[in-house]
Write a protein that holds these residues in place. Sequence first.
Motif, PDB file in Angstrom:
ATOM      1  N   GLY B  36       1.869  40.567 -35.864  1.00  0.00           N
ATOM      2  CA  GLY B  36       1.831  41.896 -36.492  1.00  0.00           C
ATOM      3  C   GLY B  36       0.697  42.741 -35.930  1.00  0.00           C
ATOM      4  O   GLY B  36       0.872  43.913 -35.600  1.00  0.00           O
ATOM      5  N   LEU B  37      -0.471  42.103 -35.780  1.00  0.00           N
ATOM      6  CA  LEU B  37      -1.628  42.829 -35.261  1.00  0.00           C
ATOM      7  C   LEU B  37      -1.364  43.307 -33.841  1.00  0.00           C
ATOM      8  O   LEU B  37      -1.717  44.420 -33.463  1.00  0.00           O
ATOM      9  CB  LEU B  37      -2.874  41.928 -35.273  1.00  0.00           C
ATOM     10  CG  LEU B  37      -3.544  41.780 -36.635  1.00  0.00           C
ATOM     11  CD1 LEU B  37      -4.704  40.801 -36.542  1.00  0.00           C
ATOM     12  CD2 LEU B  37      -4.031  43.138 -37.135  1.00  0.00           C
ATOM     13  N   LEU B  38      -0.696  42.430 -33.052  1.00  0.00           N
ATOM     14  CA  LEU B  38      -0.356  42.789 -31.676  1.00  0.00           C
ATOM     15  C   LEU B  38       0.532  44.023 -31.672  1.00  0.00           C
ATOM     16  O   LEU B  38       0.339  44.954 -30.894  1.00  0.00           O
ATOM     17  CB  LEU B  38       0.365  41.607 -31.017  1.00  0.00           C
ATOM     18  CG  LEU B  38       0.448  41.682 -29.484  1.00  0.00           C
ATOM     19  CD1 LEU B  38      -0.942  41.473 -28.896  1.00  0.00           C
ATOM     20  CD2 LEU B  38       1.417  40.626 -28.962  1.00  0.00           C
ATOM     21  N   ASN B  39       1.492  44.003 -32.589  1.00  0.00           N
ATOM     22  CA  ASN B  39       2.392  45.149 -32.675  1.00  0.00           C
ATOM     23  C   ASN B  39       1.660  46.424 -33.057  1.00  0.00           C
ATOM     24  O   ASN B  39       2.038  47.515 -32.643  1.00  0.00           O
ATOM     25  CB  ASN B  39       3.482  44.872 -33.716  1.00  0.00           C
ATOM     26  CG  ASN B  39       4.636  44.138 -33.092  1.00  0.00           C
ATOM     27  OD1 ASN B  39       4.827  44.208 -31.879  1.00  0.00           O
ATOM     28  ND2 ASN B  39       5.386  43.421 -33.909  1.00  0.00           N
ATOM     29  N   ALA B  40       0.611  46.264 -33.851  1.00  0.00           N
ATOM     30  CA  ALA B  40      -0.094  47.446 -34.357  1.00  0.00           C
ATOM     31  C   ALA B  40      -1.028  48.027 -33.302  1.00  0.00           C
ATOM     32  O   ALA B  40      -1.477  49.168 -33.444  1.00  0.00           O
ATOM     33  CB  ALA B  40      -0.877  47.087 -35.609  1.00  0.00           C
ATOM     34  N   THR B  41      -1.315  47.258 -32.238  1.00  0.00           N
ATOM     35  CA  THR B  41      -2.306  47.711 -31.255  1.00  0.00           C
ATOM     36  C   THR B  41      -2.043  49.114 -30.715  1.00  0.00           C
ATOM     37  O   THR B  41      -2.956  49.946 -30.719  1.00  0.00           O
ATOM     38  CB  THR B  41      -2.405  46.714 -30.080  1.00  0.00           C
ATOM     39  OG1 THR B  41      -2.401  45.421 -30.623  1.00  0.00           O
ATOM     40  CG2 THR B  41      -3.638  46.963 -29.258  1.00  0.00           C
TER      41      THR B  41
END
Lengths: 368, 309
Positions: B36-41
Amino acid sequence: MKDVRIDRRLFLRGVSAVAAGAAVSSLAACGTGTSRSADSSGTAGSSKTIVVRNSGGAYGDANQKALYEPFSKETGIEVKVININYAQMLAQIEQGRPQFDLIDNSMIDFVKFAKAGATEQLDYDRLKNAKNTGIPQNLLATHAIGKNYWGSVMAYRTDAFGGRKPGSWADFWDTGALSGNRALQHVDADIPELEFALLADGVPLDKLYPLDLDRAFRVLDQVKGSIKKYWDTGALPGVLLGRREVDASSVWHGRLDDLIKQGQPLAYQFQGARRQSNGWAVPKGTNNLDAAYQLIDFSLRPEVQAHFAEVYPMAPVVPAAYEKLSEEVSANLLGSPKNLATGFDADVEWWVANDDEVTKRWQEWARV
Amino acid sequence: MAAPVLAPAEPAVATAPGSGPGGLRRRLSGRRTRFGLLNATPVVVYLLVLFIYPIFSTLLLSVEGEDGGFTLHWYADALQGTNLDILLATLRISAETSLLSLVIGFLLAYWITRLRPLWAGLVMLVVVVPHFISALVRTYGWIILLGDHGLVNEALVGLHVPGAPFQLLYNEIGVVIGTTSVMLPYTVLLLYAVMRGVDRGLIAAAASLGAGRLVTFRRVYLPLVAPGLVNASVLCFILCLGYYVTPALMGGPKQTMVAALIEEQVMKNNQWNGASAHGVILLLLTFAGLLLLQLFKKAGEARRNRGAA
């Protein structure tokens, strides 16, 4: 917010249009750059090009019709036009490779250009149409030369004031005898109209500069209560006068011509007109000097100046041009011998030196 | 302007109640969370570059002296003399506008909810369409309508209204008329949505229990639409704070608003520090407005809970 958004969109569209235009003309300029160097080494300049900067719009169209096209016809030099603003020009010149060979701009901006060391000193020996032809001395600057007068004048409704005509700025200020609303220019549009206040207070035309700021603002106070709107776009005075929102206003000369032709009861008053001038300057870094001087000289021919005035209501600076114009056209031009005597030239040097201070003071004065 | 201010704040609030640092680490180590964090980058980078960075550089500019160094001079300057008057005028005009557009918006939205869908759509169109017209054309339109010899004043003079013609342009009345017309779609749309959700059965129930129309309105209808009213008025107020075009077109110099002052400082006076200070003050006022909104909501909830208990 909606407002702002639409405007931002319009703005962006404008920016992209300008950017596209600049890109096209920069490509064109690159093209001419190469063809120019090919020309100078090769045959005579039958396919030469000069790139001129002007402010575009109706003024740009008039130049195209009355100046660039006849010039190209006679010399075979093609004239290309770009419309970029002061900061962009300065940045390009400072980088050493301006896209333009000649600047058409207001003389007040040329004072700033000269201060920044961005323009060439003019060689008046190469301008035979400028020498001893009666062009006023203040338009023959070291780094720029005047081309056409424009300016701010008084305008009024002829059906107001019980048939009396305001004959001077003193009448404009006399809201007792000539009662009715007034409008003056906002500082956002151009340098503020302090000179008109001083004229209204009895300062003679030739003793205006350096402006007495305290006196000017004191006199402006007297008319403040009658000023309905400080106009910030050139079209607004015509609307305000046409809709009878105000009975008298300052206006950029020429802006009411269409309304008057349509039969609206409006008139200009040239007494105490403030003249400014557009002119030419050569940017440092151009390698097209010959063509630049040719175009400047061509533009100062009396017949070319006269033709321009017929196309667009900006006045010739060459006195001989007025002999080629009808009485009627000449009477509506700020530079005609008669109007020259009743108006004055804005002192561009003084304004460049004092603009910031006066602007700030005007803003504070208007808000109180 | 208000929406992007809220957007980055919400996820932060949502993650805050992660129970202690240990819980947070455990939650971050989960595979799904990492994904999820990767997607939010991209979004985070986007916001950092285009939102956080400009705001911080504005903040820095606003406390930077003319010869470098830290100073609060620009804030002091913004909060005294004519600059303070402009700030107060901005607040006053915003308040007047949100009040007026709330009243008119309420009546209009109420009327629209009583119309058939086709007519409701048409009325909505009439409310929204003027905003697609360019500012310049609208100015001339307003002059023709509101000028001394405009439609409104000619009509009033024709009806022998005492005191006519009134000055409706180039003063505060003009500005408030203009900004209200621009704000109206926001209030109408917000209130319309809330009013459509009101259960007509409750009104009928109140009537059946013997309440008059006024009592029904005050005790039943108004509390049901109150959240919409609060939202609409605060939104209006915040949008108005940053308003620029209409006040410049329809007001006089006394109706200068902060946005116009900022524009003037940047474009005419090349004074970026002072403009930044004004910008930051405007931003703080916006936050204050949002805070007020939260407080109103809390108070409303508390009252409802008390009513339920």
